[in-house]
Design a protein around this motif. Structure first.
Motif, mmCIF file in Angstrom:
data_model
loop_
_atom_site.group_PDB
_atom_site.id
_atom_site.type_symbol
_atom_site.label_atom_id
_atom_site.label_comp_id
_atom_site.label_asym_id
_atom_site.label_seq_id
_atom_site.Cartn_x
_atom_site.Cartn_y
_atom_site.Cartn_z
ATOM 1 N N GLU A 146 39.843 48.054 47.945
ATOM 2 C CA GLU A 146 41.162 47.526 48.294
ATOM 3 C C GLU A 146 41.257 46.027 48.028
ATOM 4 O O GLU A 146 40.394 45.241 48.457
ATOM 5 C CB GLU A 146 41.480 47.809 49.762
ATOM 6 C CG GLU A 146 42.915 47.502 50.137
ATOM 7 C CD GLU A 146 43.275 48.052 51.503
ATOM 8 O OE1 GLU A 146 44.463 48.366 51.713
ATOM 9 O OE2 GLU A 146 42.368 48.192 52.356
ATOM 10 N N GLY A 147 42.292 45.621 47.278
ATOM 11 C CA GLY A 147 42.520 44.212 46.988
ATOM 12 C C GLY A 147 41.566 43.615 45.976
ATOM 13 O O GLY A 147 41.591 42.392 45.752
ATOM 14 N N LYS A 148 40.753 44.423 45.343
ATOM 15 C CA LYS A 148 39.738 43.913 44.414
ATOM 16 C C LYS A 148 40.138 44.145 42.957
ATOM 17 O O LYS A 148 40.870 45.083 42.635
ATOM 18 C CB LYS A 148 38.388 44.591 44.674
ATOM 19 C CG LYS A 148 37.798 44.310 46.043
ATOM 20 C CD LYS A 148 36.464 45.028 46.228
ATOM 21 C CE LYS A 148 35.886 44.745 47.618
ATOM 22 N NZ LYS A 148 34.593 45.439 47.833
ATOM 23 N N ASP A 149 39.657 43.249 42.106
ATOM 24 C CA ASP A 149 39.717 43.469 40.671
ATOM 25 C C ASP A 149 38.528 44.349 40.304
ATOM 26 O O ASP A 149 37.371 43.948 40.499
ATOM 27 C CB ASP A 149 39.636 42.142 39.919
ATOM 28 C CG ASP A 149 40.787 41.211 40.265
ATOM 29 O OD1 ASP A 149 41.934 41.565 39.954
ATOM 30 O OD2 ASP A 149 40.516 40.141 40.851
ATOM 31 N N LYS B 215 43.370 45.970 43.306
ATOM 32 C CA LYS B 215 44.348 44.968 42.853
ATOM 33 C C LYS B 215 44.627 45.108 41.369
ATOM 34 O O LYS B 215 45.755 44.973 40.905
ATOM 35 C CB LYS B 215 43.824 43.572 43.177
ATOM 36 C CG LYS B 215 44.701 42.437 42.690
ATOM 37 C CD LYS B 215 44.038 41.093 42.998
ATOM 38 C CE LYS B 215 44.842 39.932 42.438
ATOM 39 N NZ LYS B 215 44.155 38.631 42.685
ATOM 40 N N SER B 216 43.573 45.374 40.599
ATOM 41 C CA SER B 216 43.690 45.600 39.164
ATOM 42 C C SER B 216 42.505 46.451 38.726
ATOM 43 O O SER B 216 41.473 46.490 39.406
ATOM 44 C CB SER B 216 43.695 44.282 38.379
ATOM 45 O OG SER B 216 42.400 43.673 38.409
#
Length: 493
Positions: free
Chosen positions: A291-294, A317-318
């Motif tokens: 979660e929220g990570k590239d 995130k991506s």
């Protein structure tokens, strides 16, 4: 042939799928079946060719074309067309003992070899197969009764993936007493922990395991044969031992910074996610993992695609996916004629979801990692990537060479290595004293599946190397015949 002109009159139609953005909210299967009437109409497209390449399972140009199980495809299609689902199941189960799995995760080698694939779209053979299997389960046609007579022979199967399950099912039906050893906490092997739930619902795996238990197969989990249970001890307990533990050694990448935290093998990530879902009744996805990570996925194959789809469901995130090779063509090249397997590009479900969510394809072709960057805590925070270009070496073989000056750094707080597998765990054949090949696989006769140690057999990826689920099922069924013949002097499997 149920409808001689069906292929001319009926367009190919597959079952509907849940839209990408909608299915990203959960880990459920997203393919939906056609109605039985519509599926029967699709079966009517089968031409019942004089030479049905769909069921050939032949090797052309180093690739398999048609079904490795040699399913009697025109016959089952004709029966589905007629609405005779029960007889279609009787025909299908003669060649494929686990069609509920191949109907979901097989890349449909049969369809690539279908004559209709040359122009108007292949017959939907995989969906026909899946509907036949689900009809059989829904109507109690899958026989889970213990065999009427036992042979008194015992067999241990090491590994509960597709090859192990197929072999255990067949050997139990023959009357042998079968015990399956699995090092994980639940049976299923690759089917359970290597394939995401949205691609293969774990309830489908549990359903088959329960049927096998009802039929008399015994499962022993949390036992790592070769480490916690010696091979020689297993051979002393059982009349025959079949190794079907897969090729579980993932291929690593050796670049500076590889020891940073947050760099995982794809199978470890997929296994963690599935276990968390199963342990929580699918109520608590482990979103903390992505979660929220590239997220950077290294590898462009099916497992890499599964990682893309999983990371998106965990709130990444991506997501960027690297592939070393050039992008394949969108249409067949002249040196790749039908009925060879088509070497053409495709956009799989994970990439479709990334495009829907972010507006761009996550894949970057002809790109590799040259180094990883870590923050002060030792966690990965970026990856230096480099473009590659093809050239021919002195032998004429095409190799991918780095392009000088093409380096760039991508943000990455989670890296998933999906670069394939190199062989079986070394300790497994060593515990039995079995010979291995130069590829790190158990050396076994390709026809009799016999290893170098008496009464020891090997099947599936542990013998042939990483491959498809359909090949593992074929190997498991073939090995069951070989083990049965060695016990009884003949086999009627």
């Amino acid at each position: 042939m149920g409808r001689p002109t069906g292929f001319l009159e009926i367009p190919r139609q597959q079952g509907p799928v849940v839209p990408p953005l909608e299915r990203l909210t959960n880990f459920k299967e997203f393919h939906r079946p056609l109605s039985p009437a519509a599926q029967a109409q699709q079966a009517a497209r089968c031409m019942e060719c004089g030479v049905p390449f769909c069921q050939a399972g032949a090797t052309l140009a180093g690739m398999t074309t048609g079904c490795p199980l040699h399913n009697l495809i025109p016959e089952t299609n004709d029966l589905v067309c007629q609405g005779n689902w029960e007889q279609a199941w009787r025909r299908l189960e003669r060649t494929n003992c686990l069609p509920e799995f191949t109907g979901r995760v097989c890349p449909a080698l049969c369809e690539a070899a279908c004559t209709c694939a040359r122009q108007d779209g292949a017959v939907c053979t995989r969906e026909n197969e899946l509907q036949i299997a689900e009809y059989a389960f829904a109507h109690g046609l899958v026989d889970s009764r213990p065999p009427a007579q036992r042979t008194g022979k015992t067999v241990a199967v090491v590994g509960s993936g597709p090859a192990g399950l197929a072999a255990a099912w067949q050997l139990n039906r023959r009357g042998h007493q079968v015990t399956v050893y699995e090092r994980a906490d639940r049976p299923g092997g690759l089917l359970l922990y290597g394939i995401p739930n949205m691609k293969l619902d774990k309830a489908v795996v549990d359903r088959r395991v329960r049927l096998m238990e009802q039929a008399g197969v015994r499962f022993v989990c949390n036992v790592d044969v070769g480490r916690e249970l010696a091979g020689e001890e297993l051979l002393a307990r059982y009349d025959r031992v079949l190794l079907a533990a897969g090729a579980g050694r993932p291929r690593d990448i050796s670049v500076p910074g590889r020891d940073a935290k947050g760099i995982l093998f794809a199978v470890d990530l997929l296994g963690q996610v599935t276990k968390a879902l199963l342990d929580s009744g699918f109520e608590k996805p482990p979103r903390r993992l992505a979660e929220g990570k590239d997220v950077l996925v290294v590898g462009g194959g099916d497992t890499g695609n599964d990682c893309v789809a999983t990371a998106l469901r965990l709130g990444a995130k991506s997501v960027t996916q690297l592939e070393m090779l050039p992008a394949p063509p969108l249409v067949r090249a002249t040196d790749n004629p039908w009925p060879q397997w088509p070497r053409v590009g495709k956009t799989d479900y994970g990439q479709e979801e990334a495009i829907a969510l972010f507006g761009a394809d996550p894949r970057r072709y002809q790109t590799t990692v040259s180094a990883f960057r870590a923050d002060k805590r030792g966690r990965v925070c970026g990856a230096v990537v480099q473009k590659l270009e093809p050239r021919r070496d002195e032998t004429g073989r095409v190799v991918m060479e780095p392009v000088v000056g093409s380096e760039e750094t991508l943000p990455a707080q989670l890296v998933l290595i999906a670069a394939g597998f190199t062989g079986c765990e070394e300790y497994l054949p060593a515990s039995f004293g079995a010979a291995v090949t130069g590829r790190g696989l158990v050396a076994a006769d390709p026809n009799r599946y016999a290893a170098s140690v008496p009464r020891l057999f090997a099947a599936g990826d542990v013998r042939g190397g990483p491959s498809l689920v359909v090949w593992a099922v074929a190997e498991g069924m073939g090995a069951a015949r070989a083990v049965d013949a060695s016990l009884m002097g003949y086999s009627n499997l």
